[in-house]
Motif scaffolding. Structure first.
Motif, PDB file in Angstrom:
ATOM      1  N   SER A  41       0.948  -1.119   0.043  1.00 53.02           N
ATOM      2  CA  SER A  41       0.110  -0.021   0.208  1.00 53.02           C
ATOM      3  C   SER A  41       1.003   1.201   0.120  1.00 53.02           C
ATOM      4  N   LYS A  85      -4.579   5.644   3.831  1.00 54.93           N
ATOM      5  CA  LYS A  85      -4.237   4.023   3.559  1.00 54.93           C
ATOM      6  C   LYS A  85      -4.283   3.410   4.876  1.00 54.93           C
ATOM      7  N   ASN A 120      -5.099  -5.065   4.565  1.00 55.34           N
ATOM      8  CA  ASN A 120      -5.546  -3.749   4.087  1.00 55.34           C
ATOM      9  C   ASN A 120      -6.123  -2.972   5.450  1.00 55.34           C
ATOM     10  N   CYS A 170     -10.941  -1.044  -4.128  1.00 55.74           N
ATOM     11  CA  CYS A 170      -9.686  -1.881  -3.590  1.00 55.74           C
ATOM     12  C   CYS A 170      -9.294  -2.852  -4.631  1.00 55.74           C
ATOM     13  N   SER A 173      -9.445  -6.918   6.311  1.00 54.85           N
ATOM     14  CA  SER A 173      -9.502  -5.634   5.782  1.00 54.85           C
ATOM     15  C   SER A 173     -10.307  -4.746   6.818  1.00 54.85           C
TER      16      SER A 173
END
Length: 447
Positions: A206, A212, A281, A289, A304
């Motif tokens: 990322s 993020k 994530n 995404c 995530s």
């Protein structure tokens, strides 16, 4: 050569050689549209010494216009300064429809404005989510309201993104279509041999920025390492928050358990992904995404944050969702580690091949193009009425901007009539079975 279906101009400040969700979306969508028989041309700004006209795989033609990025890969907003070259490209390539990408892109907004002035049908794809309270979001939402006031059709990559775009821009919901991103499953496939579980590797790829969730990683990684001595992290990516991660690694003496790779070229992403068991994530906002799709296609179980359109991306048995809170994310990682024995990477890859396909995305986008091209043409007065409804003061300002744009177009028509601009020849690709050689054939106009 068979007649082309549509002649499409893709426009964005974000394109190759940069790599990201928007860049990949434009590239893969363009390649599939070419296979469907459309002509596709990409318009973006120059990147370093990459300027002028380039051809990419499949005959994809790219105009790298000689403007340099001003801020975050965006060109400096000139409003009218780009009109002459945009008009020339539209006429030279005999474009029938303009497709702009990403609300952050200055070049996208200006091109859509000029294209509508010239009477072209335009489609806009929104790839991101925005708030409503901070100064940056308020400014961007007003710009988007101006651009979408006269857009023919719009596309969002998730249902959450559609709701967000409709609220921000005031666009009628019936004009907005939801078409998700996809993944190149031929490129992102699992390793031939399954990894052992003596050591569990969690992969993060990322941009290391606030949006993020890099600050979340600073708190989550030490706690997970404390709970599981056999867990190791591989962090790929670069950004201003990288310093915080390196400080965390030094503070907790995790140099041997947290590997910092720096920026990872897109061609190397798969090799990083297949070295791990879990993909993490930590984004604070996401419209879709694509990174999650790439990880799932490589057979990784995903953990995530439950933000934006992320819950729409994967089935529940392929992802563990958590609130954007350190303790909840640690709990989600513990749950993911417990269900790892039930994960078969090859089965997950096969499911992704059925769920997400760029050819399907292209066919659905083609339907949007067909509907946009069937819309009736509107006079300047009809179009101005839409801008006038954007606000008491903003509406009048938008109308003034468009009236000036119309007058500049008429002046350009006077200085350089459209019939004096030479049209470029089309390119067809003929595939030969022997050696799978591809030959480019140029069909030139007869003198």
């Amino acid at each position: 050569m068979a007649d082309l279906k549509h002649r499409i101009l893709m426009v964005s400040d974000f394109f190759y050689p940069n790599f990201g969700g928007v860049e990949n979306h434009i590239y893969y969508l363009s390649q599939c549209l070419l296979k469907l028989g459309h002509k596709v041309v990409v318009l973006t700004h120059a990147y370093g010494n990459r300027s002028g006209v380039r051809y990419m795989t499949g005959g994809l033609k790219v105009y790298y216009v000689p403007w340099r990025p001003f801020l975050m890969q965006n060109t400096f907003p000139t409003i009218y300064g780009t009109f002459p070259i945009i008009r020339t490209i539209l006429l030279r390539e005999k474009i029938s429809l303009v497709h702009g990408h990403q609300a952050f892109s200055t070049l996208c907004h200006e091109t859509l404005m000029h294209a509508r002035t010239m009477g072209y049908k335009v489609v806009f794809t929104d790839h991101s989510l925005y708030g409503f309270a901070d100064v940056g979001s308020i400014h961007m939402n007003k710009v988007l309201q101006f651009t979408l006031a006269d857009v023919t059709r719009a596309i969002c990559v998730s249902h959450t993104s559609k709701e967000n775009t409709v609220l921000r821009s005031g666009l009628p919901p019936e004009k907005v279509f939801v078409i998700p991103n996809a993944v190149d499953t031929a490129m992102f496939k699992p390793a031939q041999q399954r990894l052992g579980r003596d050591e569990i590797v969690i992969v993060v790829i990322s941009r290391l920025v606030y949006r993020k969730g890099a600050d979340l990683l600073v708190e989550v990684i030490p706690e997970v390492c404390r709970l599981y001595p056999n867990v190791r992290f591989v962090v790929g990516g670069d950004g201003p928050k990288r310093v915080r991660l390196e400080e965390m690694r030094e503070k907790h003496s995790l140099q041997d358990r947290v590997e910092m790779l720096g920026a990872v070229p897109h061609a190397s992403v798969r090799s990083v992904l297949i070295s791990g068991h879990i993909f993490l994530n930590s984004s604070l906002t996401e419209a879709f995404c694509i990174a999650i799709l790439e990880a799932a296609s490589c057979g990784l179980l995903t953990v995530s944050t439950r933000v934006g359109g992320v819950p729409e991306v994967l089935p529940d048995d392929m992802i563990v969702l958590a609130e954007p809170d350190p303790s909840d994310m640690v709990h989600a990682i513990r749950k993911a580690i417990s269900i790892l024995p039930n994960i078969d990477p090859q089965v997950m890859h096969d499911r992704m091949k059925r769920l997400y396909n760029w050819n399907d995305v292209a066919e659905r986008t083609e339907i949007v193009y067909n509907r946009a091209l069937k819309c009736s043409d509107q006079s300047l007065l009809e179009r101005l009425s839409r801008y006038l409804s954007c606000g008491a003061w903003a509406g009048k300002l938008f109308c003034l901007v468009m009236i000036i744009d119309f007058l500049i177009w008429r002046l350009l028509e006077l200085l350089q009539p459209a019939e004096d601009i030479e049209e470029v020849p089309d390119v067809s690709l003929r595939c030969h079975q022997h050696g799978e050689r591809i030959e480019e054939i140029y069909r030139c106009k007869s003198e």
